[in-house]
Design an enzyme around this catalytic site. Sequence first.
Site, PDB file in Angstrom:
ATOM      1  N   LYS A  49       9.011  53.959 -71.238  1.00 56.43           N
ATOM      2  CA  LYS A  49       9.427  52.569 -71.437  1.00 56.43           C
ATOM      3  C   LYS A  49      10.808  52.331 -70.804  1.00 56.43           C
ATOM      4  O   LYS A  49      11.035  51.319 -70.151  1.00 56.43           O
ATOM      5  CB  LYS A  49       9.429  52.234 -72.937  1.00 56.43           C
ATOM      6  CG  LYS A  49       8.017  52.155 -73.506  1.00 56.43           C
ATOM      7  CD  LYS A  49       7.950  52.170 -75.025  1.00 56.43           C
ATOM      8  CE  LYS A  49       6.483  52.238 -75.465  1.00 56.43           C
ATOM      9  NZ  LYS A  49       6.288  52.348 -76.914  1.00 56.43           N
ATOM     10  N   GLN A  93       9.819  52.901 -82.245  1.00 60.96           N
ATOM     11  CA  GLN A  93       8.645  53.697 -81.870  1.00 60.96           C
ATOM     12  C   GLN A  93       7.915  54.198 -83.111  1.00 60.96           C
ATOM     13  O   GLN A  93       8.527  54.740 -84.031  1.00 60.96           O
ATOM     14  CB  GLN A  93       9.095  54.877 -80.973  1.00 60.96           C
ATOM     15  CG  GLN A  93       7.965  55.703 -80.417  1.00 60.96           C
ATOM     16  CD  GLN A  93       7.084  54.953 -79.406  1.00 60.96           C
ATOM     17  OE1 GLN A  93       7.511  53.972 -78.801  1.00 60.96           O
ATOM     18  NE2 GLN A  93       5.858  55.399 -79.233  1.00 60.96           N
ATOM     19  N   ASP A 116       7.400  43.988 -79.745  1.00 61.31           N
ATOM     20  CA  ASP A 116       6.159  44.709 -80.050  1.00 61.31           C
ATOM     21  C   ASP A 116       5.157  43.805 -80.761  1.00 61.31           C
ATOM     22  O   ASP A 116       3.972  44.147 -80.851  1.00 61.31           O
ATOM     23  CB  ASP A 116       6.474  45.882 -80.997  1.00 61.31           C
ATOM     24  CG  ASP A 116       6.310  47.238 -80.342  1.00 61.31           C
ATOM     25  OD1 ASP A 116       5.559  47.330 -79.361  1.00 61.31           O
ATOM     26  OD2 ASP A 116       6.939  48.186 -80.838  1.00 61.31           O
TER      27      ASP A 116
HETATM   28  N1  GUN Z   1       3.474  54.099 -80.726  1.00 60.47           N
HETATM   29  C1  GUN Z   1       2.411  54.163 -79.885  1.00 60.47           C
HETATM   30  N2  GUN Z   1       2.318  53.024 -79.159  1.00 60.47           N
HETATM   31  C2  GUN Z   1       3.335  52.235 -79.546  1.00 60.47           C
HETATM   32  C3  GUN Z   1       3.775  50.926 -79.166  1.00 60.47           C
HETATM   33  O1  GUN Z   1       3.193  50.243 -78.312  1.00 60.47           O
HETATM   34  N3  GUN Z   1       4.886  50.466 -79.802  1.00 60.47           N
HETATM   35  C4  GUN Z   1       5.514  51.179 -80.747  1.00 60.47           C
HETATM   36  N4  GUN Z   1       6.591  50.641 -81.342  1.00 60.47           N
HETATM   37  N5  GUN Z   1       5.150  52.391 -81.142  1.00 60.47           N
HETATM   38  C5  GUN Z   1       4.066  52.911 -80.540  1.00 60.47           C
END
Ligand code: GUN
Length: 282
Positions: A49, A93, A116
């Site tokens: 990311k 995350q 998100d």
């Molecule tokens: N864990 C796995 N995929 C994601 C995501 O798209 N966002 C977040 N915050 N955690 C994740």
Amino acid sequence: MSTILDGKKTSEKRLEILKEEIGESGLYPHLATIIVGSDPASQMYVRMKHRACEQVGIGSVGIEMPADATTRTVVDTVRMLNRDAEIDGILVQLPLPAQVDAERVIGAISPEKDVDGYHPENMGHLFLGRPRFSSCTPTGIMTLLAEYKIPIAGARAVVAGRSIDVGRPMAALLLNADATVTICHSRTKDLAEELKRADILVSAIGKPHFITAEMVKPGAVVVDVGINQLDGKLVGDVDFEAVKEIASAITPVPGGVGPMTIATLMENTFRATKERACERVL
Ligand code: GUN
């Protein structure tokens, strides 16, 4: 033989467009990520990311918290980022360690910075049919389906999995696009029969090669959200080699849904930046 829904190529195209838009905007978006603990898969996702941020001209800040962090310290960190005028988007995350109350942490994120789309307010907007920020994986899937001009209105869509981050928002997005939607889960009776009725099948079950060719209607569009390890290899929920012979279109793993998730996060972050900039001049 089916069309391969190439998420890698589509995401790269989207990121190029976004980079140009950000460059022309005169804005300098910032994303903050919080990771609690040292789960290698989570660390890898967060690194990807940050790399995408760099690629498109989004500044990023990574906050790493110890595995024994408490709900209070994580919530305090989120609140600090809420107050930070430089930060446009906040991503915590998931999964969080068991002792951290994920619901309270997500609920503490300012909905304007919730890129998100997990905050109940943003989930509510999505389910009311007026999404503001919607979760990155399902939103990225909708973008990919649009890119390949997959018709959705009137289609029978079946979503396997009812998670907060994928299954539920995926169902809402498909419904908002006028599909007839079924959500299947671990207690669904005759799962194979439900799946076989799908014109669009989205699998977010998390079991390697669970979806076999017998469970797929010939000509269906198959979207595989699964990321599983099988014999040291990364594989999806779908038995790709067999299902690609009968589906009309299918996403590969890797290179399907995953890159679309990241591209959507970047798009959501720039959207948050633009909306916050508008708020300041109003
Ligand atoms: N864990 C796995 N995929 C994601 C995501 O798209 N966002 C977040 N915050 N955690 C994740």
